[in-house]
Scaffold this active site. Sequence first.
Site, PDB file in Angstrom:
ATOM      1  N   ASP A 194      56.241  33.048  99.027  1.00 35.49           N
ATOM      2  CA  ASP A 194      55.658  31.726  99.825  1.00 35.49           C
ATOM      3  C   ASP A 194      56.163  30.388  98.986  1.00 35.49           C
ATOM      4  O   ASP A 194      55.375  30.367  97.910  1.00 35.49           O
ATOM      5  CB  ASP A 194      54.442  31.833 100.100  1.00 35.49           C
ATOM      6  CG  ASP A 194      53.869  30.543 100.936  1.00 35.49           C
ATOM      7  OD1 ASP A 194      54.464  29.701 100.823  1.00 35.49           O
ATOM      8  OD2 ASP A 194      52.942  30.710 101.848  1.00 35.49           O
TER       9      ASP A 194
ATOM     10  N   ARG B 271      62.236  32.997 125.523  1.00 31.68           N
ATOM     11  CA  ARG B 271      61.343  33.897 124.509  1.00 31.68           C
ATOM     12  C   ARG B 271      62.491  34.495 123.391  1.00 31.68           C
ATOM     13  O   ARG B 271      62.049  34.864 122.325  1.00 31.68           O
ATOM     14  CB  ARG B 271      60.261  34.773 125.088  1.00 31.68           C
ATOM     15  CG  ARG B 271      59.302  35.329 123.913  1.00 31.68           C
ATOM     16  CD  ARG B 271      58.050  36.123 124.387  1.00 31.68           C
ATOM     17  NE  ARG B 271      58.192  36.510 125.863  1.00 31.68           N
ATOM     18  CZ  ARG B 271      58.937  37.519 126.341  1.00 31.68           C
ATOM     19  NH1 ARG B 271      59.433  38.381 125.526  1.00 31.68           N
ATOM     20  NH2 ARG B 271      58.974  37.908 127.560  1.00 31.68           N
TER      21      ARG B 271
ATOM     22  N   TYR C 191      47.960  31.852  99.456  1.00 31.44           N
ATOM     23  CA  TYR C 191      47.125  30.883 100.562  1.00 31.44           C
ATOM     24  C   TYR C 191      45.941  31.725 101.263  1.00 31.44           C
ATOM     25  O   TYR C 191      45.981  33.024 101.481  1.00 31.44           O
ATOM     26  CB  TYR C 191      48.150  30.680 101.696  1.00 31.44           C
ATOM     27  CG  TYR C 191      47.812  29.751 102.641  1.00 31.44           C
ATOM     28  CD1 TYR C 191      47.705  28.469 102.154  1.00 31.44           C
ATOM     29  CD2 TYR C 191      47.553  30.099 103.959  1.00 31.44           C
ATOM     30  CE1 TYR C 191      47.399  27.520 103.270  1.00 31.44           C
ATOM     31  CE2 TYR C 191      47.256  29.167 104.963  1.00 31.44           C
ATOM     32  CZ  TYR C 191      47.118  27.918 104.598  1.00 31.44           C
ATOM     33  OH  TYR C 191      46.858  27.031 105.457  1.00 31.44           O
TER      34      TYR C 191
ATOM     35  N   LYS D 220      54.449  21.429 106.123  1.00 34.69           N
ATOM     36  CA  LYS D 220      54.394  20.454 104.980  1.00 34.69           C
ATOM     37  C   LYS D 220      55.542  19.498 104.676  1.00 34.69           C
ATOM     38  O   LYS D 220      55.968  19.074 105.331  1.00 34.69           O
ATOM     39  CB  LYS D 220      53.920  21.433 103.851  1.00 34.69           C
ATOM     40  CG  LYS D 220      53.157  22.501 103.981  1.00 34.69           C
ATOM     41  CD  LYS D 220      51.614  21.976 104.385  1.00 34.69           C
ATOM     42  CE  LYS D 220      50.644  22.974 105.160  1.00 34.69           C
ATOM     43  NZ  LYS D 220      50.668  24.181 104.485  1.00 34.69           N
TER      44      LYS D 220
HETATM   45  C1  LIG Z   1      49.864  25.590 105.028  1.00 35.97           C
HETATM   46  C2  LIG Z   1      50.552  26.528 104.084  1.00 35.97           C
HETATM   47  C3  LIG Z   1      50.746  27.942 104.958  1.00 35.97           C
HETATM   48  C4  LIG Z   1      50.383  28.145 106.267  1.00 35.97           C
HETATM   49  O1  LIG Z   1      51.028  27.238 106.953  1.00 35.97           O
HETATM   50  P1  LIG Z   1      50.711  26.628 108.458  1.00 35.97           P
HETATM   51  O2  LIG Z   1      52.248  26.128 108.969  1.00 35.97           O
HETATM   52  O3  LIG Z   1      49.816  25.917 108.277  1.00 35.97           O
HETATM   53  O4  LIG Z   1      50.581  28.137 109.372  1.00 35.97           O
HETATM   54  C5  LIG Z   1      51.041  29.081 104.087  1.00 35.97           C
HETATM   55  N1  LIG Z   1      51.370  28.850 102.782  1.00 35.97           N
HETATM   56  C6  LIG Z   1      51.190  27.669 102.078  1.00 35.97           C
HETATM   57  C7  LIG Z   1      51.432  28.049 100.534  1.00 35.97           C
HETATM   58  C8  LIG Z   1      50.687  26.494 102.760  1.00 35.97           C
HETATM   59  O5  LIG Z   1      50.676  25.522 102.145  1.00 35.97           O
END
Ligand SMILES: *Cc1c(COP(=O)(O)O)cnc(C)c1O
Length: 401
Positions: free
Chosen positions: A193, A68, A121, A218
Amino acid sequence: MAKSSRKKNTRNANRSLSTRSVHAGEPRRKYADSLTTPIIQTSTFTFRDSQHIEDYTKKGKEHFEYGRYGNPTAKIAEKRLADLEGAEDCVVFTSGMSAITTTILTLVQSGDHIVITDDSYKKTLEFCRSYLKQFGVECTIVPFGDYEGLERAIKKNTRFIFSESPTNPYLNIFDLVKIKKIAKRHNVLTLIDSTFATPLNQRPIEFGMDLVLQSCTKYLSGHNDILAGAVLGRTELVDRIRNLHKSMGGLIDPHCCYLLLRGLKTFPLRVQRQNETALQVAEYLESHPRVRRVYYPFLKSHPHYEVAKEQMNGGGGVVTFEIKGNLNSAKRFLDVLKLCYIGPSLGGVETLITHPALVSYYDYTRKDRYKLGITDTLFRLAVGIEDIEDIIADLEQGLGS
Ligand SMILES: *Cc1c(COP(=O)(O)O)cnc(C)c1O
């Protein structure tokens, strides 16, 4: 490789992003002289003797101790991601949302205030709006693009500004220069982000952003097969986040980190291709008589084209568009597609299409949806790495239906 990917970085300044995507963060000599990164599948790490214990506890020598608290495969992924983003340090998480929520919880305490843009998001907004309230943290949501409103929203107890760029689904671009100026005037942190951009297309650290969030689910892993996330920035901030992460306990497992590392090796190749394909698809759609409107940051018709060109090296792999007709025309279009899969997410090798009205906003009334700009015939296409001709052929037969 695009010239932009050779931009100077804090480390390995003489090697391009493509090269560093393959090699950064790992020792040249690995366990058993293996070429690929070993998956260290263990929950616990042993001490050789009492000296080894004291070297770790008293002198702070690197040791993992317990799963952890970290894992060598995860550490390599963190070093590689930090290198690519040009950040001092990085922590990887089980998902993008885990990275976002742990980061936010590290930075606020009861009585604090935060500012977030309304185009963020959906789950990030929900967390800030609903859950932070339980801890006595106040959140102001400001309209995306309203920089004066954003500055007015800042109070004495504001800890940070959170935004996203490009955003979903309209691919709005947040002006990083403007936001840095505002943040500096008021001495607040900036969190961005940058999932839709990746370190190939956007370099938030070079614009002075304090923390960068990535959903590695992604583009960075890129094969639609894992969930992972990361926060990147100065060691002093990232260390605090890492510490909370050790208590929250949702650590990413070593096998997942291996897949992330493998995906990262090809990420500049893939994203370069996706940039090119998406731009061509956007141009194709814009000239199609059955298409009402196309949103792509590198199209001149996009409201933020100038900022996008200024702060990004590529427009990314997502194209949003509205076709003419009604909900039935939209369903017909979806139902005849043969190559594009209908599904959420983006950035992977397979081309995916979503219809926000039917999926993410299915529980909204039509009126409320339209207020948010989610019309009956709006689609978000996330291009993969298939041949451009095949993707366009599929859209062409869909639009002809
Ligand atoms: C997909 C996404 C998230 C969340 O990510 P996860 O890996 O699905 O938890 C956050 N911000 C953006 C812009 C995203 O496209």
